[in-house]
Design an enzyme around this catalytic site. Structure first.
Site, mmCIF file in Angstrom:
data_model
loop_
_atom_site.group_PDB
_atom_site.id
_atom_site.type_symbol
_atom_site.label_atom_id
_atom_site.label_comp_id
_atom_site.label_asym_id
_atom_site.label_seq_id
_atom_site.Cartn_x
_atom_site.Cartn_y
_atom_site.Cartn_z
ATOM 1 N N GLY A 9 33.510 39.396 43.611
ATOM 2 C CA GLY A 9 34.486 39.142 44.722
ATOM 3 C C GLY A 9 35.657 40.016 45.103
ATOM 4 N N ASP A 35 30.974 42.945 45.445
ATOM 5 C CA ASP A 35 30.869 41.688 46.336
ATOM 6 C C ASP A 35 29.615 41.599 47.095
ATOM 7 O OD1 ASP A 35 31.803 39.697 48.301
ATOM 8 O OD2 ASP A 35 33.934 40.488 47.703
ATOM 9 N N ILE A 36 29.430 40.431 47.929
ATOM 10 C CA ILE A 36 28.074 40.293 48.634
ATOM 11 C C ILE A 36 28.158 41.048 49.942
ATOM 12 C CG2 ILE A 36 26.964 38.208 47.482
ATOM 13 C CD1 ILE A 36 28.630 36.819 50.148
ATOM 14 N N ARG A 37 29.403 41.592 50.487
ATOM 15 C CA ARG A 37 29.479 42.383 51.606
ATOM 16 C C ARG A 37 30.611 43.630 51.087
ATOM 17 N NH1 ARG A 37 34.432 40.520 53.275
ATOM 18 N NH2 ARG A 37 34.888 38.609 52.259
ATOM 19 N N ASP A 53 25.716 39.770 43.778
ATOM 20 C CA ASP A 53 25.627 38.445 44.435
ATOM 21 C C ASP A 53 26.221 37.682 43.031
ATOM 22 O OD1 ASP A 53 25.337 35.526 44.459
ATOM 23 O OD2 ASP A 53 23.376 35.634 45.081
ATOM 24 N N TYR A 143 36.192 21.460 45.772
ATOM 25 C CA TYR A 143 36.591 22.677 45.234
ATOM 26 C C TYR A 143 37.341 22.301 43.892
ATOM 27 C CZ TYR A 143 40.082 26.664 44.988
ATOM 28 O OH TYR A 143 40.754 27.895 44.686
ATOM 29 N N LYS A 147 37.010 23.519 40.054
ATOM 30 C CA LYS A 147 37.713 24.223 39.292
ATOM 31 C C LYS A 147 38.057 23.282 38.131
ATOM 32 C CE LYS A 147 38.506 27.934 41.851
ATOM 33 N NZ LYS A 147 38.037 29.107 41.071
#
Ligand code: AKB
Length: 313
Positions: A9, A35-37, A53, A143, A147
């Site tokens: 990430g 990262d995925i992009r 991923d 979320y 967490k």
């Protein structure tokens, strides 16, 4: 021996700046961003990058083996506002990515993990002011639930398998290099962009919504100081409360008006107001201060000066 680091990430709000700082400190070639992009041009040019991923165990394992990775910073996550829209995807990403790195450490393929938690672990029944490290939690968002569960798993893997996992509960983070995405505290970044571009901002939280916040430089320093602390100092293996400043949208607008007197703010609270109302207003981080020496350095007006100066450039 030089350690090697993998950031999962790396192209997000925290990941981008963490990648730059870790590369500054340990050398570009020893810090693998993923990262995925792909990220922005300067991040991509600053050192090794892998498309990865964080929910794919085998793919992470391949990269870990290839680069002989020692430490993993898991920064991939779906934040609070987006997670309310896609609960299953949020749970899948936030939990499976964590299990992947915890299991790599359990199998001794990596030796240290950083995993970010959040003030979102707290809920409407938590004391709001100066929220203690140990308090009633009962998070009411997808979320926050992910967490809080993550914190329990981190502590479990540490106690049961000796995994060296370290974590802080980040407040809302304010940065100029990369935009946040999908959080409830994002207004505190958007407001500076729009103050400069339009001289006005419509805030999606009400004017008196006080939340804990932090300038990104402090957040990155906290992360790196925690990771560099001797093991015996890290007694909390769920996640540390981490504080800096607390303010309302109105106070933030007043801070901006000291630089841009004509700046105007209006308020149009949406679904994110309910999320914000369930979170603490301020944080007691005395344990982090005592155990590994945490000390924030940016207040609201310093943050405003830094944000406006850098965004103008
Ligand atoms: C969010 O708003 O979801 C995040 C957080 C406080 O964890 N910035």
């Amino acid at each position: 021996m030089q350690k090697t680091i993998l950031i999962l990430g790396a192209c997000g709000q925290i990941g981008t700046e963490l990648t730059y700082e870790l590369r500054n400190k340990y050398g570009s070639e020893t810090v693998v961003a993923s990262d995925i992009r792909e990220g922005n041009d300067s991040l991509m040019a600053s050192g090794p990058f892998e498309l990865l991923d964080a929910t794919n165990y085998e793919a992470i394992e391949d990269v870990v083996m290839h680069y002989e990775i020692d430490e993993v910073y898991l920064m991939a996550a779906m934040l609070s506002a987006t997670a309310e829209k896609f609960p299953n995807r949020a749970w899948n990403l936030n939990m499976n990515s964590l299990f992947n790195v915890l299991n790599l450490a359990k199998e001794k393929k990596i030796s240290k993990i950083f995993w970010p938690s959040s003030i979102a672990v707290f809920g409407p029944n938590t004391p709001k002011e100066n929220t203690p490290q140990h308090a009633i939690m009962e998070p009411s968002t997808v979320y926050g639930i992910s967490k809080q569960s993550g914190e329990r798993w981190c502590e479990y893997y540490n106690k049961k398998y000796g995994v060296d996992v370290r974590s802080v509960r980040y407040p809302g983070l304010i940065s100029w290099k990369t935009m946040p995405g999908g959080g409830t505290t994002d207004y505190a970044v958007e407001i500076y962009h729009e103050a400069l571009e339009k001289g006005a901002y419509q805030c999606f939280l009400g004017k008196d919504t006080k939340l804990p916040m932090m300038y990104m430089d402090d957040a990155i320093r906290a992360t790196m100081e925690l990771m560099e602390s001797p093991t015996e100092k890290i007694q909390v293996r769920s996640s540390y409360n981490l504080g800096s400043m607390s303010f309302t949208p109105q106070e933030m607008a007043e801070s901006i008006q000291r630089h841009i007197p004509d700046f105007e703010i209006t308020y149009e609270p949406d679904f994110r107001q309910t999320i914000a109302d369930s979170w603490p207003s301020s944080i007691d981080d005395s344990l982090a201060r005592k155990q590994w020496g945490w000390k924030p350095s940016f207040n609201l007006d310093q943050t405003t000066s830094e944000m406006l100066d850098n965004l103008k450039k």
